[in-house]
Design a protein around this motif. Structure first.
Motif, PDB file in Angstrom:
ATOM      1  N   UNK A 123       5.790   6.036   7.760  1.00 54.48           N
ATOM      2  CA  UNK A 123       5.094   6.391   6.529  1.00 54.48           C
ATOM      3  C   UNK A 123       4.544   7.806   6.640  1.00 54.48           C
ATOM      4  N   UNK A 124       4.159   8.231   7.848  1.00 51.28           N
ATOM      5  CA  UNK A 124       3.594   9.558   8.026  1.00 51.28           C
ATOM      6  C   UNK A 124       4.643  10.651   7.943  1.00 51.28           C
ATOM      7  N   UNK A 125       5.777  10.454   8.637  1.00 51.87           N
ATOM      8  CA  UNK A 125       6.765  11.533   8.690  1.00 51.87           C
ATOM      9  C   UNK A 125       7.625  11.596   7.430  1.00 51.87           C
ATOM     10  N   UNK A 126       7.684  10.511   6.665  1.00 48.74           N
ATOM     11  CA  UNK A 126       8.616  10.489   5.547  1.00 48.74           C
ATOM     12  C   UNK A 126       8.085  11.260   4.362  1.00 48.74           C
TER      13      UNK A 126
ATOM     14  N   UNK B 139       0.832  -1.212   0.000  1.00 44.87           N
ATOM     15  CA  UNK B 139       0.000   0.000   0.000  1.00 44.87           C
ATOM     16  C   UNK B 139       0.857   1.250   0.000  1.00 44.87           C
ATOM     17  N   UNK B 140       1.884   1.217   0.862  1.00 41.46           N
ATOM     18  CA  UNK B 140       2.739   2.397   0.990  1.00 41.46           C
ATOM     19  C   UNK B 140       3.372   2.759  -0.356  1.00 41.46           C
ATOM     20  N   UNK B 141       3.957   1.756  -1.034  1.00 40.25           N
ATOM     21  CA  UNK B 141       4.637   2.057  -2.294  1.00 40.25           C
ATOM     22  C   UNK B 141       3.655   2.499  -3.366  1.00 40.25           C
ATOM     23  N   UNK B 142       2.494   1.856  -3.453  1.00 35.84           N
ATOM     24  CA  UNK B 142       1.592   2.254  -4.535  1.00 35.84           C
ATOM     25  C   UNK B 142       1.047   3.656  -4.278  1.00 35.84           C
ATOM     26  N   UNK B 143       0.742   3.986  -3.031  1.00 38.03           N
ATOM     27  CA  UNK B 143       0.261   5.336  -2.736  1.00 38.03           C
ATOM     28  C   UNK B 143       1.375   6.360  -2.974  1.00 38.03           C
ATOM     29  N   UNK B 144       2.555   6.062  -2.446  1.00 43.59           N
ATOM     30  CA  UNK B 144       3.678   6.992  -2.607  1.00 43.59           C
ATOM     31  C   UNK B 144       3.942   7.266  -4.084  1.00 43.59           C
ATOM     32  N   UNK B 145       3.990   6.196  -4.882  1.00 44.40           N
ATOM     33  CA  UNK B 145       4.377   6.359  -6.278  1.00 44.40           C
ATOM     34  C   UNK B 145       3.280   7.009  -7.117  1.00 44.40           C
ATOM     35  N   UNK B 146       2.037   6.972  -6.614  1.00 40.31           N
ATOM     36  CA  UNK B 146       0.967   7.718  -7.287  1.00 40.31           C
ATOM     37  C   UNK B 146       1.103   9.205  -6.999  1.00 40.31           C
TER      38      UNK B 146
ATOM     39  N   UNK C 204       9.647  -0.681  -5.879  1.00 38.42           N
ATOM     40  CA  UNK C 204       9.048  -1.600  -4.915  1.00 38.42           C
ATOM     41  C   UNK C 204       9.966  -2.806  -4.700  1.00 38.42           C
ATOM     42  N   UNK C 205       9.893  -3.383  -3.505  1.00 36.33           N
ATOM     43  CA  UNK C 205      10.694  -4.568  -3.163  1.00 36.33           C
ATOM     44  C   UNK C 205      12.194  -4.335  -3.181  1.00 36.33           C
ATOM     45  N   UNK C 206      12.579  -3.070  -3.051  1.00 34.49           N
ATOM     46  CA  UNK C 206      13.996  -2.742  -2.930  1.00 34.49           C
ATOM     47  C   UNK C 206      14.183  -2.095  -1.564  1.00 34.49           C
ATOM     48  N   UNK C 207      15.104  -2.612  -0.774  1.00 39.96           N
ATOM     49  CA  UNK C 207      15.318  -2.056   0.572  1.00 39.96           C
ATOM     50  C   UNK C 207      16.518  -1.131   0.581  1.00 39.96           C
ATOM     51  N   UNK C 208      17.170  -1.025   1.715  1.00 37.06           N
ATOM     52  CA  UNK C 208      18.352  -0.174   1.812  1.00 37.06           C
ATOM     53  C   UNK C 208      19.598  -0.897   1.296  1.00 37.06           C
ATOM     54  N   UNK C 209      19.490  -2.228   1.155  1.00 35.48           N
ATOM     55  CA  UNK C 209      20.632  -3.036   0.691  1.00 35.48           C
ATOM     56  C   UNK C 209      20.904  -2.717  -0.773  1.00 35.48           C
TER      57      UNK C 209
END
Ligand code: UDP
Ligand code: MG
Length: 220
Positions: A217-220, A139-146, A154-159
């Motif tokens: 998710x809120x502060x970022x 949800x976070x990624x789809x909302x953010x990217x919209x 998506x599916x990529x972390x800090x690594x």
């Protein structure tokens, strides 16, 4: 030519994960030809014996450096401090719990030497994360990217591996409340992606509660 490279590892209450991490990571670093490594360990205000164990490790192996936080500031702050302190020509943030597979480092360095400035590691399946975490992350990624022009893959972390030019661009950003995945995506650069399967934790439990992820998710 020999390259100097840095790993940056955040540790929060990871006493049980330290030895498995060292045992897994060192043979991999030695398998990368023509490389000299430092392992920047950031103790993010752990309440267990993490700091003691890291210091003991650093006393037996000078490749380990230890930064100590005065309290728990969170993974983003730990990564920021570690990346700031890293001296390598390329820098790789990696989790302490072996959920980011060390073996991938060999391919990351190879891709960097072929000219990539950023080498992303993408999880091809997240079945080791709980259903709630997977659902909320999606949800976070789809909302953010919209909403945002800067897309976070998506599916990529800090690594990931970042060339020194990328690290210096990150360090020049003035943001104080840092959401690293967003900043990583924002700076751009010549990027390639490697796929991997995410392993379960080597020891202990996730250090993030549902509430802290929501806050994030809120502060970022
Ligand atoms: N971590 C940290 N500070 C925190 C929470 C986590 O430095 O406040 C570190 C933790 O020790 C680990 C990495 O961040 O190396 C990822 O944490 P975790 O494995 O708990 O997250 P998950 O894989 O469950 O998303
Ligand atoms: Mg983990």
């Amino acid at each position: 030519m020999t390259n100097t490279l840095s790993l940056v590892v955040p540790f929060y209450n990871e006493a049980a994960a330290i030895q498995p991490f060292a045992d897994a990571i060192l043979p991999v670093l030695e398998a990368v030809p023509d490389s000299r490594w430092e392992i920047v360990c950031v103790d993010d205000g752990s309440k267990d014996s993490t700091l003691l164990k890291l210091v003991a490790l650093a006393q037996t192996d000078i490749r380990f450096r230890v930064l100590e936080f005065s309290r728990n500031f969170g993974k983003e702050a730990a990564l920021t401090a570690g990346i700031d302190a890293a001296k390598g020509e390329a820098v790789i943030p990696i989790d302490a719990d072996l959920q980011d597979p060390p073996e991938l480092i060999v391919d990351m360095v190879h891709a960097w030497r072929m000219g990539a400035e950023v080498v992303l590691a993408r999880r091809v399946n997240r079945s080791s994360d709980g259903i709630l975490k997977r659902r909320t992350a999606s949800w976070f990624y789809s909302l953010h990217n919209k909403l945002s022009k800067t897309k976070i893959p998506e599916n990529v972390g800090d690594f990931r591996l970042m060339d020194r030019t990328v690290v210096d661009a990150l360090k020049a950003l003035p943001e104080r409340q840092r959401f690293m995945k967003g900043l990583f995506a924002w700076v751009g650069f010549r990027t390639i992606t490697l796929d991997y399967t995410r392993a379960p934790r080597s020891a202990g439990e996730t250090k993030f509660s549902g509430f802290s992820l929501w806050n994030f998710a809120l502060v970022s």
